[in-house]
Design a protein around this motif. Structure first.
Motif, PDB file in Angstrom:
ATOM      1  N   PRO A  61       0.830  -1.211   0.000  1.00 45.42           N
ATOM      2  CA  PRO A  61       0.000   0.000   0.000  1.00 45.42           C
ATOM      3  C   PRO A  61       0.866   1.262   0.000  1.00 45.42           C
ATOM      4  CG  PRO A  61      -0.614  -1.501   1.792  1.00 45.42           C
ATOM      5  CD  PRO A  61       0.693  -1.965   1.254  1.00 45.42           C
ATOM      6  N   THR A  62       0.290   2.355  -0.367  1.00 44.42           N
ATOM      7  CA  THR A  62       0.983   3.647  -0.349  1.00 44.42           C
ATOM      8  C   THR A  62       1.482   3.962   1.063  1.00 44.42           C
ATOM      9  OG1 THR A  62      -0.412   4.442  -2.144  1.00 44.42           O
ATOM     10  CG2 THR A  62       0.751   6.099  -0.861  1.00 44.42           C
ATOM     11  N   GLY A  63       2.738   4.380   1.139  1.00 42.48           N
ATOM     12  CA  GLY A  63       3.332   4.716   2.432  1.00 42.48           C
ATOM     13  C   GLY A  63       3.962   3.549   3.161  1.00 42.48           C
ATOM     14  N   GLU A  64       3.885   2.349   2.584  1.00 46.41           N
ATOM     15  CA  GLU A  64       4.465   1.166   3.221  1.00 46.41           C
ATOM     16  C   GLU A  64       5.723   0.754   2.468  1.00 46.41           C
ATOM     17  OE1 GLU A  64       3.334  -0.336   5.986  1.00 46.41           O
ATOM     18  OE2 GLU A  64       1.706   1.120   6.195  1.00 46.41           O
ATOM     19  N   VAL A  65       6.398  -0.291   2.953  1.00 46.23           N
ATOM     20  CA  VAL A  65       7.650  -0.742   2.343  1.00 46.23           C
ATOM     21  C   VAL A  65       7.723  -2.270   2.378  1.00 46.23           C
ATOM     22  CG1 VAL A  65       8.918  -0.510   4.523  1.00 46.23           C
ATOM     23  CG2 VAL A  65      10.175  -0.448   2.352  1.00 46.23           C
ATOM     24  N   THR A  81       9.077   0.953  -1.866  1.00 47.20           N
ATOM     25  CA  THR A  81       8.082   1.769  -1.176  1.00 47.20           C
ATOM     26  C   THR A  81       7.207   2.477  -2.199  1.00 47.20           C
ATOM     27  OG1 THR A  81       7.763   3.369   0.630  1.00 47.20           O
ATOM     28  CG2 THR A  81       9.487   3.873  -0.969  1.00 47.20           C
ATOM     29  N   VAL A  82       5.975   2.704  -1.835  1.00 52.19           N
ATOM     30  CA  VAL A  82       5.005   3.305  -2.767  1.00 52.19           C
ATOM     31  C   VAL A  82       4.668   4.705  -2.268  1.00 52.19           C
ATOM     32  CG1 VAL A  82       2.745   3.079  -3.863  1.00 52.19           C
ATOM     33  CG2 VAL A  82       4.077   1.027  -3.294  1.00 52.19           C
ATOM     34  N   GLY A  83       5.112   5.693  -3.009  1.00 48.05           N
ATOM     35  CA  GLY A  83       4.816   7.072  -2.658  1.00 48.05           C
ATOM     36  C   GLY A  83       3.419   7.466  -3.102  1.00 48.05           C
ATOM     37  N   LEU A  97       4.049  10.370   2.158  1.00 47.40           N
ATOM     38  CA  LEU A  97       5.421  10.449   1.668  1.00 47.40           C
ATOM     39  C   LEU A  97       6.407  10.349   2.833  1.00 47.40           C
ATOM     40  CD1 LEU A  97       7.314  10.768  -0.712  1.00 47.40           C
ATOM     41  CD2 LEU A  97       7.105  13.261  -0.472  1.00 47.40           C
ATOM     42  N   ALA A  98       6.106  11.011   3.930  1.00 51.65           N
ATOM     43  CA  ALA A  98       6.966  10.903   5.119  1.00 51.65           C
ATOM     44  C   ALA A  98       7.070   9.457   5.578  1.00 51.65           C
ATOM     45  CB  ALA A  98       6.421  11.783   6.238  1.00 51.65           C
ATOM     46  N   ASN A  99       5.954   8.721   5.524  1.00 52.06           N
ATOM     47  CA  ASN A  99       5.968   7.311   5.907  1.00 52.06           C
ATOM     48  C   ASN A  99       6.916   6.494   5.049  1.00 52.06           C
ATOM     49  OD1 ASN A  99       4.200   7.461   8.039  1.00 52.06           O
ATOM     50  ND2 ASN A  99       2.424   6.702   6.912  1.00 52.06           N
ATOM     51  N   CYS A 100       7.009   6.822   3.753  1.00 55.68           N
ATOM     52  CA  CYS A 100       7.908   6.084   2.867  1.00 55.68           C
ATOM     53  C   CYS A 100       9.340   6.138   3.383  1.00 55.68           C
ATOM     54  CB  CYS A 100       7.852   6.658   1.458  1.00 55.68           C
ATOM     55  SG  CYS A 100       6.300   6.381   0.582  1.00 55.68           S
ATOM     56  N   TYR A 101       9.764   7.312   3.807  1.00 54.19           N
ATOM     57  CA  TYR A 101      11.111   7.465   4.335  1.00 54.19           C
ATOM     58  C   TYR A 101      11.250   6.816   5.705  1.00 54.19           C
ATOM     59  CZ  TYR A 101      12.080  10.594   0.464  1.00 54.19           C
ATOM     60  OH  TYR A 101      12.274  11.095  -0.802  1.00 54.19           O
ATOM     61  N   TRP A 102      10.314   7.119   6.584  1.00 51.36           N
ATOM     62  CA  TRP A 102      10.427   6.648   7.968  1.00 51.36           C
ATOM     63  C   TRP A 102      10.363   5.122   8.047  1.00 51.36           C
ATOM     64  CZ3 TRP A 102      12.093   9.715  11.676  1.00 51.36           C
ATOM     65  CH2 TRP A 102      12.034   9.271  13.000  1.00 51.36           C
ATOM     66  N   ALA A 137      11.768  14.740   2.519  1.00 48.45           N
ATOM     67  CA  ALA A 137      12.895  13.805   2.546  1.00 48.45           C
ATOM     68  C   ALA A 137      13.957  14.275   3.530  1.00 48.45           C
ATOM     69  CB  ALA A 137      13.493  13.671   1.142  1.00 48.45           C
ATOM     70  N   ALA A 138      14.289  15.555   3.482  1.00 46.33           N
ATOM     71  CA  ALA A 138      15.312  16.099   4.376  1.00 46.33           C
ATOM     72  C   ALA A 138      14.865  16.042   5.836  1.00 46.33           C
ATOM     73  CB  ALA A 138      15.638  17.534   3.972  1.00 46.33           C
ATOM     74  N   THR A 139      13.621  16.408   6.083  1.00 45.50           N
ATOM     75  CA  THR A 139      13.103  16.420   7.453  1.00 45.50           C
ATOM     76  C   THR A 139      13.093  15.026   8.062  1.00 45.50           C
ATOM     77  OG1 THR A 139      11.708  18.353   6.993  1.00 45.50           O
ATOM     78  CG2 THR A 139      11.108  16.994   8.891  1.00 45.50           C
ATOM     79  N   GLU A 140      12.570  14.059   7.328  1.00 43.68           N
ATOM     80  CA  GLU A 140      12.452  12.704   7.872  1.00 43.68           C
ATOM     81  C   GLU A 140      13.821  12.067   8.092  1.00 43.68           C
ATOM     82  OE1 GLU A 140       9.517  11.445   8.952  1.00 43.68           O
ATOM     83  OE2 GLU A 140       8.809  13.435   8.388  1.00 43.68           O
TER      84      GLU A 140
END
Length: 199
Positions: A61-65, A81-83, A97-102, A137-140
């Motif tokens: 799903p979107t936001g998962e990996v 990961t799905v943005g 999108l933050a979830n993708c990185y985290w 991306a930078a924040t996460e």
């Protein structure tokens, strides 16, 4: 430790894990997704097909990996990961999108990954505005690195000069200026790799 920024082809990097900006099927696509599948070889598609479907056509799903081996890539793992597809920014796109990185970083920590490289997730055909995506991306990644020991190296990979500059600006706004030499961290001489071509 600092977040590193490098411009070039993510498929050439000899890091522990590269992140693939995938779609929900995980069966390949255009942009960085297609480039990763081509460089990894057909075994990557077979490994993705073997991942369980949540519902027909959706393995992630979107936001998962999800994780697979990297096969012919110089990396060890591929984190798929799905943005989010950009609509208007009011449909949870920033949080997804933050979830993708985290969640990619959480998986990296779980697998004891020391180095991970991210593409500009959702900035291709998914249409996420570049500077907004770079800020997320930078924040996460900075937030993660300040409170976790692994992965020790986090690399934001820019596929062109505009993306590189967007990452520079985002990191500088958060108190981490990016020196020009940072773009040569993965120079061919350092890694024994041919010069990387942007895609």
């Amino acid at each position: 430790m600092k977040i590193e920024v490098w411009q070039g082809d993510i498929t050439t990097l000899a890091v522990d894990a590269i992140v693939n900006a995938a779609n929900e099927s995980l069966l390949g696509g255009g942009g960085v997704d297609g480039a990763i599948h081509r460089a990894a070889g057909p075994q990557l598609l077979d490994a993705c097909r073997a991942l369980p479907e949540i519902r027909p056509g959706m393995r992630c799903p979107t936001g998962e990996v999800r994780q697979t081996p990297a096969f012919n890539l110089p990396a060890k793992h591929v984190f798929h990961t799905v943005g989010p597809v950009w609509q208007d920014g009011l449909r949870d796109e920033p949080a997804l999108l933050a979830n993708c990185y985290w969640k990619s970083l959480q998986l990296a920590e779980k697998l004891d990954v020391e180095s991970i490289a991210f593409p500009a997730i959702s900035c291709g055909v998914f249409g996420y505005p570049l500077h907004q995506a770079a800020h997320i991306a930078a924040t996460e990644t900075l937030t993660w690195q300040r409170s976790h020991r692994q992965p020790r190296r986090i690399i934001l990979v820019a596929y062109n000069a505009a993306t590189f500059k967007a990452y520079q600006s985002a990191l500088a706004a958060l108190g981490q200026p990016v020196e020009p030499s940072t773009s040569a961290i993965f120079a061919p001489l350092a890694l024994g790799l041919p010069p990387a071509a942007a895609h």
